[in-house]
Motif scaffolding. Structure first.
Motif, PDB file in Angstrom:
ATOM      1  N   LYS A   1       3.362  -0.172   9.151  1.00 34.59           N
ATOM      2  CA  LYS A   1       2.503   1.120   9.165  1.00 34.59           C
ATOM      3  C   LYS A   1       3.590   2.310   8.862  1.00 34.59           C
ATOM      4  O   LYS A   1       4.768   2.227   8.817  1.00 34.59           O
ATOM      5  CB  LYS A   1       2.139   1.312  10.765  1.00 34.59           C
ATOM      6  CG  LYS A   1       3.327   1.353  11.587  1.00 34.59           C
ATOM      7  CD  LYS A   1       2.704   1.701  13.111  1.00 34.59           C
ATOM      8  CE  LYS A   1       3.866   1.796  13.991  1.00 34.59           C
ATOM      9  NZ  LYS A   1       3.399   2.052  15.359  1.00 34.59           N
ATOM     10  N   PHE A   2       2.709   3.383   8.378  1.00 31.52           N
ATOM     11  CA  PHE A   2       3.436   4.713   8.124  1.00 31.52           C
ATOM     12  C   PHE A   2       3.489   5.374   9.459  1.00 31.52           C
ATOM     13  O   PHE A   2       2.258   5.638  10.009  1.00 31.52           O
ATOM     14  CB  PHE A   2       2.947   5.535   6.918  1.00 31.52           C
ATOM     15  CG  PHE A   2       3.376   5.227   5.654  1.00 31.52           C
ATOM     16  CD1 PHE A   2       4.731   5.451   5.290  1.00 31.52           C
ATOM     17  CD2 PHE A   2       2.484   5.058   4.680  1.00 31.52           C
ATOM     18  CE1 PHE A   2       5.236   5.306   4.145  1.00 31.52           C
ATOM     19  CE2 PHE A   2       2.959   4.834   3.160  1.00 31.52           C
ATOM     20  CZ  PHE A   2       4.392   4.898   3.128  1.00 31.52           C
ATOM     21  N   SER A   3       4.613   5.776   9.656  1.00 24.87           N
ATOM     22  CA  SER A   3       4.764   6.578  11.144  1.00 24.87           C
ATOM     23  C   SER A   3       5.482   8.147  10.932  1.00 24.87           C
ATOM     24  O   SER A   3       6.393   8.016  10.071  1.00 24.87           O
ATOM     25  CB  SER A   3       5.227   5.966  12.306  1.00 24.87           C
ATOM     26  OG  SER A   3       4.373   4.688  12.617  1.00 24.87           O
ATOM     27  N   VAL A   4       5.201   8.824  11.641  1.00 27.18           N
ATOM     28  CA  VAL A   4       6.091  10.048  11.971  1.00 27.18           C
ATOM     29  C   VAL A   4       7.009   9.883  13.092  1.00 27.18           C
ATOM     30  O   VAL A   4       6.744   9.567  14.277  1.00 27.18           O
ATOM     31  CB  VAL A   4       5.204  11.320  12.556  1.00 27.18           C
ATOM     32  CG1 VAL A   4       6.275  12.523  12.340  1.00 27.18           C
ATOM     33  CG2 VAL A   4       4.149  11.775  11.414  1.00 27.18           C
TER      34      VAL A   4
ATOM     35  N   LYS B   1       0.872  -1.100  -0.026  1.00 27.09           N
ATOM     36  CA  LYS B   1      -0.091  -0.113  -0.109  1.00 27.09           C
ATOM     37  C   LYS B   1       0.981   1.264   0.063  1.00 27.09           C
ATOM     38  O   LYS B   1       0.502   2.214  -0.518  1.00 27.09           O
ATOM     39  CB  LYS B   1      -1.139  -0.027   0.935  1.00 27.09           C
ATOM     40  CG  LYS B   1      -1.807   1.265   1.419  1.00 27.09           C
ATOM     41  CD  LYS B   1      -3.079   1.061   0.567  1.00 27.09           C
ATOM     42  CE  LYS B   1      -3.787   2.478   0.418  1.00 27.09           C
ATOM     43  NZ  LYS B   1      -4.819   2.607  -0.660  1.00 27.09           N
ATOM     44  N   ASP B   2       1.968   1.297   0.609  1.00 30.72           N
ATOM     45  CA  ASP B   2       2.846   2.307   0.631  1.00 30.72           C
ATOM     46  C   ASP B   2       3.357   2.716  -0.880  1.00 30.72           C
ATOM     47  O   ASP B   2       3.195   4.103  -1.104  1.00 30.72           O
ATOM     48  CB  ASP B   2       4.354   1.940   1.333  1.00 30.72           C
ATOM     49  CG  ASP B   2       4.892   0.596   0.833  1.00 30.72           C
ATOM     50  OD1 ASP B   2       4.090  -0.191   0.614  1.00 30.72           O
ATOM     51  OD2 ASP B   2       6.044   0.554   0.530  1.00 30.72           O
TER      52      ASP B   2
ATOM     53  N   ARG C   1      -2.098   1.815   8.534  1.00 30.91           N
ATOM     54  CA  ARG C   1      -1.512   0.675   8.336  1.00 30.91           C
ATOM     55  C   ARG C   1      -1.176   0.438   6.768  1.00 30.91           C
ATOM     56  O   ARG C   1      -1.908   0.805   5.924  1.00 30.91           O
ATOM     57  CB  ARG C   1      -2.695  -0.079   8.719  1.00 30.91           C
ATOM     58  CG  ARG C   1      -2.593  -1.708   8.384  1.00 30.91           C
ATOM     59  CD  ARG C   1      -3.996  -2.325   8.721  1.00 30.91           C
ATOM     60  NE  ARG C   1      -3.947  -3.869   8.363  1.00 30.91           N
ATOM     61  CZ  ARG C   1      -4.338  -4.093   7.158  1.00 30.91           C
ATOM     62  NH1 ARG C   1      -4.529  -2.912   6.169  1.00 30.91           N
ATOM     63  NH2 ARG C   1      -4.336  -5.245   6.663  1.00 30.91           N
ATOM     64  N   ILE C   2      -0.178  -0.464   6.580  1.00 29.64           N
ATOM     65  CA  ILE C   2       0.222  -0.887   5.232  1.00 29.64           C
ATOM     66  C   ILE C   2       0.126  -2.307   5.179  1.00 29.64           C
ATOM     67  O   ILE C   2       0.648  -2.966   6.096  1.00 29.64           O
ATOM     68  CB  ILE C   2       1.612  -0.389   5.110  1.00 29.64           C
ATOM     69  CG1 ILE C   2       1.715   1.211   5.122  1.00 29.64           C
ATOM     70  CG2 ILE C   2       2.285  -0.716   3.756  1.00 29.64           C
ATOM     71  CD1 ILE C   2       3.102   1.585   5.014  1.00 29.64           C
ATOM     72  N   SER C   3      -0.147  -2.904   4.149  1.00 34.06           N
ATOM     73  CA  SER C   3      -0.276  -4.328   3.692  1.00 34.06           C
ATOM     74  C   SER C   3      -0.019  -4.608   2.329  1.00 34.06           C
ATOM     75  O   SER C   3      -0.041  -3.398   1.575  1.00 34.06           O
ATOM     76  CB  SER C   3      -1.318  -4.979   4.428  1.00 34.06           C
ATOM     77  OG  SER C   3      -2.513  -4.365   3.656  1.00 34.06           O
ATOM     78  N   ALA C   4       0.277  -5.694   1.789  1.00 37.06           N
ATOM     79  CA  ALA C   4       0.354  -6.003   0.381  1.00 37.06           C
ATOM     80  C   ALA C   4      -0.972  -5.996  -0.230  1.00 37.06           C
ATOM     81  O   ALA C   4      -2.232  -6.517   0.475  1.00 37.06           O
ATOM     82  CB  ALA C   4       0.944  -7.299   0.118  1.00 37.06           C
TER      83      ALA C   4
END
Lengths: 215, 322
Positions: free
Chosen positions: A96-99, A74-75, A178-181
Motif C-alpha cells: 500500500k501507499f501510506s503517509v 500500480k505504484d 492499495r497497490i498490486s501488480a
C-alpha cells in the motif's frame, strides 16, 4: 498461424510472480529458469517473448507497441498514467501507499507540510484531494531518512510489512491506497492479436476479477 | 545555447520521410477535394477557449502582445465549429482540411508533439447520410495512402451516456468509472459494480470484452441489458454495419468519447504496426453549442498522417538524391 506475444516485465519479484501465474494458467515456463545476463527470452514454441526492463519503462514499451503487454506495479502506473490499457489486477505484489512519519508528527498542524517521496504525483494528488497544499521533495530512495533527520515532516512511500518503517522509528499515519501488480496492454495489440485477448482471459481465470485486499 | 537543439517532442523530417509525408498529405487532400469537399484553412494560433473551457495541460499555450492567452491548435474540428458558428456560412456544408496540430505529451517518452492531420467535417446534413459519406471518404483516404491492413471500429456515444445518466454519480466517481471503462479494467469495473450496484452491473463488467466482430458483440450486448436508449444505440450500430456489408466493421462498445462533444456514432481505424488509431471520428451535435450557435448535426474524422507513414514506410523504396 498464431502470432507471438511480447510481454515486458520488471526483473525480480514481479517477473517471478508473473511466471508462476502463467504456469498456473497451464504454460510451460521452464525456459525462463536460467536467465544469466539475457534480457530477451523467446519461448521454445515461439508463443511468447519476454523483455526484462525497469518498471517505469514497461509503460513506455507497451505504449509504443514494441511490447503487446506488460506487468507492472500500480505504484508505477500512478506516476505514469497514460498511453495503455490497464486491464487486470493480478493480485500479486500486494502492498500500500501510506503517509508515515516519526511519532511526534502532527497531521493537523497549521503549517504547510514538506513531504519527501519517490512518488511526487501520488503524494501531490493525495494531499490535493484532501484540500491540502504541501511542498513535495523528490527523493530517489531510502525515503525514511528524510523524515527521521528532519528534511521533511512526513513521507509518502510504499509499505509492505512496515518493518523498514519500524526499524527507522517511523509509523503509518494514513493509508493512501492499495497497490498490486497490474496487467497493462497496448490498445492496438488487443485489437490486432486474438492471442492477446485469449491470454488475458486465461489469466483472469487464474487471478479472478476481484481485488484481493492487502492484509 | 539552444541554437542547435530541438524543443521537446519536435522532429525534423528529411529525405524519404519528408517526401512521403508531403505526398500523403497532398494525395489525401486532393482526393477529398475531388470527392466534393471544400478545402478550409484555419490559423495555427487561436484563443485558448476555442479548444477547451479550462486550461488543458496537453495543449501549448502562449501570450500575444495584448496579454491574450493563445493555444497552438490541438485539432481542427473545434476551429471549424468556430467558423460555422461565428459566420453567416450556409449549411449544409462539407469541409476538408490538412495541416499540423500540436499536443503536449509526457516528456522524454519518444512521442511527437507535432502531427500532420487530414480530415473532413460534414455539417448540417441528415446524420445517416453524413455518416455514410464520412466512412466512405475515410476508407478512400486510407486506400489512396496505400494502407493495406486496417479495420474500422464503430461505437456509439449514447451507450455510456445512458449509463452515466441513470447512475447519476458525483463528477469524481463518473470520472473514475470512465477511466476504468477506457482502460478496459476488468478487475476495477467488477469492484466498481460491487460498490455502486445498479441495473447495468452485468453490462459494465462485460464492457472490456465487448469489442470485435459486430455480430457477436451485438448479440452479447443485447443479452446484458434491455435499457431502451442502449438498445436504440445498438440498433443504429447494427444498421451502420449492414450498410457497410462489403467492408466488415468491428465494434468496441467501451470506446470513451475523446472529445466531450461527441453525441452519436463514433469510429476509429486500427491497423498492424501502429500502436494507436489512424483515424478517429464520429458525430457531434454539441460542438456548435459551445460557440453559442443553434444545434447542428456534424460528422467528421481526422486522419493522423504520421501514423500512416509509420505503417507504410517499410513498403516504400526510396533512393536518396545526393
Amino acid at each position: 498461424m498464431s502470432k507471438q506475444i511480447t510481454i515486458a516485465l520488471t526483473k525480480g519479484r514481479i517477473e517471478k510472480d508473473t511466471i508462476k501465474l502463467l504456469e498456473k494458467a497451464g504454460f510451460e515456463m521452464s525456459f525462463m529458469a536460467d536467465k544469466g545476463r539475457h534480457l530477451i527470452f523467446d519461448s521454445p514454441n515461439q508463443q511468447f517473448r519476454f523483455l526484462l526492463v525497469k518498471a517505469p519503462d514497461v509503460t513506455t514499451y507497451v505504449r509504443h507497441g514494441v511490447a503487446d503487454m506488460g506487468v507492472v506495479g500500480k505504484d508505477v502506473l500512478m506516476e505514469h498514467p497514460v498511453g495503455y490499457l490497464e486491464m487486470l489486477d493480478l493480485n500479486v505484489g500486494l502492498c500500500k501507499f501510506s503517509v508515515a512519519s516519526t511519532p511526534n508528527f502532527n497531521p493537523t498542524d497549521h503549517k504547510r507540510k514538506r513531504i519527501a517521496t519517490k512518488y511526487p504525483t501520488v503524494a501531490r494528488n493525495f494531499f490535493k484531494q484532501k484540500g491540502e497544499d504541501v511542498e513535495i521533495i523528490s527523493i530517489q530512495g531510502s525515503v525514511e531518512i528524510a523524515s527521521v533527520i528532519g528534511l521533511a515532516d512526513a513521507i509518502v512511500d510504499i509499505v509492505e510489512t512496515g518493518h523498514t518503517l519500524g526499524a527507522n522509528g517511523l509509523e503509518v499515519f494514513e493509508d493512501i491506497c492499495r497497490i498490486s501488480a497490474r496487467l497493462i496492454v497496448n490498445k492496438a495489440s488487443l485489437k490486432n492479436k486474438r492471442e492477446v485477448l485469449h491470454l488475458i482471459q486465461q489469466l483472469e481465470t487464474v487471478v479472478g476479477n476481484k481485488e484481493v485486499p492487502f492484509q | 545555447m539552444k541554437k542547435t537543439s530541438l524543443p521537446l517532442g519536435m522532429h525534423d523530417k528529411l529525405f524519404k520521410r519528408a517526401k512521403v509525408m508531403y505526398q500523403l498529405e497532398r494525395d489525401i487532400s486532393d482526393l477529398l477535394m475531388d470527392l466534393g469537399f471544400n478545402r478550409i484553412e484555419t490559423p495555427t494560433l487561436e484563443h485558448f477557449e476555442v479548444f477547451s473551457d479550462d486550461l488543458s495541460l496537453d495543449h501549448y499555450h502562449l501570450f500575444d502582445k495584448q496579454g491574450n492567452l493563445l493555444s497552438l491548435r490541438p485539432d481542427m474540428t473545434s476551429q471549424i465549429g468556430r467558423v460555422v458558428a461565428s459566420t453567416r456560412i450556409n449549411v449544409p456544408v462539407r469541409f476538408s482540411y490538412s495541416g499540423k496540430v500540436f499536443n503536449y505529451n509526457e516528456e522524454m517518452r519518444g512521442l511527437s508533439n507535432e502531427h500532420t492531420q487530414a480530415g473532413v467535417e460534414i455539417v448540417g446534413y441528415d446524420s445517416q447520410k453524413a455518416l455514410h459519406v464520412a466512412l466512405t471518404s475515410a476508407k478512400k483516404a486510407l486506400d489512396v495512402a496505400g494502407l493495406k491492413q486496417y479495420h474500422f471500429e464503430l461505437s456509439h456515444a449514447a451507450i455510456l451516456q445512458s449509463i452515466l445518466q441513470e447512475l447519476a454519480l458525483t463528477p469524481a466517481l463518473e470520472k473514475d468509472l470512465l477511466g476504468l471503462i477506457q482502460a478496459k479494467n476488468i478487475t476495477g469495473l467488477t469492484m466498481f459494480t460491487m460498490r455502486y450496484p445498479s441495473e447495468f452491473d452485468a453490462f459494465i463488467c462485460q464492457l472490456p470484452y465487448l469489442f470485435g466482430e459486430s455480430e457477436s458483440v451485438l448479440a452479447k450486448a443485447r443479452q446484458l441489458t434491455n435499457h431502451a436508449k442502449i438498445m436504440q444505440a445498438l440498433d443504429s450500430l447494427e444498421m451502420a454495419v449492414s450498410i457497410f456489408a462489403d467492408n466488415p466493421l468491428m465494434l468496441d462498445l467501451a470506446q470513451v468519447p475523446t472529445m466531450p462533444y461527441y453525441t452519436g456514432m463514433m469510429f476509429k481505424v486500427f491497423g498492424d504496426k501502429v500502436p494507436d488509431a489512424f483515424v478517429s471520428g464520429g458525430r457531434y451535435d454539441r460542438l456548435f453549442e459551445r460557440f453559442g450557435a443553434k444545434q447542428l448535426t456534424a460528422v467528421g474524422w481526422a486522419l493522423d498522417i504520421d501514423s500512416v507513414y509509420q505503417a507504410i514506410h517499410s513498403d516504400i523504396a526510396f533512393e536518396e538524391i545526393l
